[in-house]
Motif scaffolding. Structure first.
Motif, short mmCIF file in Angstrom:
data_model
loop_
_atom_site.label_atom_id
_atom_site.label_comp_id
_atom_site.label_asym_id
_atom_site.label_seq_id
_atom_site.Cartn_x
_atom_site.Cartn_y
_atom_site.Cartn_z
N VAL A 57 0.85 -1.05 -0.09
CA VAL A 57 0.01 -0.01 -0.10
C VAL A 57 0.81 1.29 0.08
CG1 VAL A 57 -1.62 1.30 1.39
CG2 VAL A 57 -1.90 -1.13 1.15
N PHE A 58 1.86 1.23 0.83
CA PHE A 58 2.86 2.36 0.90
C PHE A 58 3.41 2.54 -0.41
CE2 PHE A 58 7.13 3.88 1.79
CZ PHE A 58 6.77 5.29 2.40
N LEU A 59 4.00 1.40 -1.13
CA LEU A 59 4.71 1.73 -2.56
C LEU A 59 3.80 2.16 -3.36
CD1 LEU A 59 7.30 0.98 -4.16
CD2 LEU A 59 6.22 -1.29 -4.45
N SER A 60 2.54 1.46 -3.58
CA SER A 60 1.66 2.01 -4.67
C SER A 60 1.28 3.42 -4.43
CB SER A 60 0.31 0.99 -4.39
OG SER A 60 0.60 -0.19 -4.81
N THR A 61 1.04 4.01 -2.99
CA THR A 61 0.85 5.28 -2.98
C THR A 61 1.89 6.01 -3.27
OG1 THR A 61 -0.65 4.71 -0.95
CG2 THR A 61 0.19 6.94 -1.05
N LEU A 62 3.08 5.66 -3.12
CA LEU A 62 4.22 6.44 -3.61
C LEU A 62 4.40 6.58 -5.18
CD1 LEU A 62 7.40 5.60 -1.30
CD2 LEU A 62 6.38 7.72 -1.56
N VAL A 63 4.17 5.70 -5.74
CA VAL A 63 4.27 5.34 -7.10
C VAL A 63 2.98 6.50 -7.71
CG1 VAL A 63 3.66 4.17 -9.12
CG2 VAL A 63 5.32 3.12 -7.26
N PHE A 64 1.92 6.13 -7.02
CA PHE A 64 0.65 7.03 -7.53
C PHE A 64 0.98 8.61 -7.61
CE2 PHE A 64 -3.66 8.94 -6.90
CZ PHE A 64 -4.30 8.46 -8.03
N VAL A 66 4.21 10.29 -6.21
CA VAL A 66 5.34 10.84 -6.58
C VAL A 66 5.68 10.43 -8.19
CG1 VAL A 66 7.77 10.46 -6.23
CG2 VAL A 66 6.01 10.42 -4.43
N LYS A 67 5.51 9.33 -8.69
CA LYS A 67 5.91 9.02 -10.09
C LYS A 67 4.70 9.39 -11.03
CE LYS A 67 9.29 6.95 -11.01
NZ LYS A 67 10.56 7.89 -11.56
N CYS A 68 3.66 9.44 -10.71
CA CYS A 68 2.47 9.76 -11.74
C CYS A 68 1.96 11.11 -11.26
CB CYS A 68 1.47 8.64 -11.54
SG CYS A 68 2.01 7.15 -12.05
N GLN A 69 2.42 11.59 -10.26
CA GLN A 69 2.05 12.84 -10.07
C GLN A 69 0.41 12.98 -9.71
OE1 GLN A 69 3.60 13.99 -13.22
NE2 GLN A 69 5.56 13.96 -12.44
N GLY A 70 0.10 11.76 -9.22
CA GLY A 70 -1.84 11.83 -8.89
C GLY A 70 -2.49 11.60 -10.28
N LYS A 71 -1.99 11.54 -11.44
CA LYS A 71 -2.67 11.22 -12.67
C LYS A 71 -2.30 9.90 -13.49
CE LYS A 71 -2.26 16.11 -13.15
NZ LYS A 71 -1.50 17.03 -13.58
N PRO A 72 -2.56 8.72 -12.79
CA PRO A 72 -1.82 7.66 -13.12
C PRO A 72 -2.74 7.28 -14.84
CG PRO A 72 -3.55 6.88 -11.69
CD PRO A 72 -3.34 8.38 -11.61
N ALA A 73 -3.67 8.04 -15.13
CA ALA A 73 -4.27 7.61 -16.23
C ALA A 73 -3.56 8.33 -17.49
CB ALA A 73 -5.84 8.32 -16.43
N VAL A 74 -2.64 9.33 -17.32
CA VAL A 74 -1.72 9.69 -18.27
C VAL A 74 -0.81 9.02 -18.69
CG1 VAL A 74 -0.22 11.63 -18.62
CG2 VAL A 74 -2.31 12.04 -17.30
N PHE A 75 -0.24 8.12 -17.73
CA PHE A 75 0.81 7.09 -18.06
C PHE A 75 0.52 5.65 -18.19
CE2 PHE A 75 2.09 10.61 -15.24
CZ PHE A 75 3.33 11.14 -15.93
N PHE A 76 -0.52 5.11 -17.74
CA PHE A 76 -1.13 3.67 -17.97
C PHE A 76 -2.53 3.76 -18.31
CE2 PHE A 76 1.83 4.07 -14.35
CZ PHE A 76 2.72 3.21 -14.74
#
Length: 110
Positions: A57-64, A66-76
């Protein structure tokens, strides 16, 4: 017709594949690290799986965030599903492998 065509060209497939590869690398390396930590800490049974889920959960939150800047639909393509749900079984298998190996090395073969 225009909506279907726009949806079809919304993602550039090589970039999506690159993003999925990077996400897979993050999950694999994190599962090795989390498995090592669980093995060295001597976690057994459900404690080890709870440890994995909390870290997942912690890792998924970080990726969501930090890496995706809260917009994962742009990247995936399937957004949050690609980050948190889809790879969990493969990652858990790697985690269990490293967890049991480290636990055996530290506690059984003293």
């Amino acid at each position: 017709m225009a909506d279907a065509q726009a949806e079809m060209f919304k993602y550039f497939e090589p970039t999506v594949q690159w993003n999925n590869l990077q996400l897979s690398n993050i999950h694999t390396l994190a599962s090795w690290g989390i498995g090592t930590a669980a093995g060295v800490l001597g976690l057994t049974g459900w404690n080890g799986f709870i440890f994995f889920l909390l870290n997942w959960v912690f890792l998924s939150t970080l990726v969501f965030f930090v890496k995706c800047q809260g917009k994962p639909a742009v990247f995936f393509k399937s957004s949050a599903m690609d980050i948190a749900v889809t790879p969990i079984m493969n990652t858990m298998l790697s985690y269990v492998l490293v967890w049991t190996l480290m636990h055996a090395l530290v506690y059984i073969y003293d």
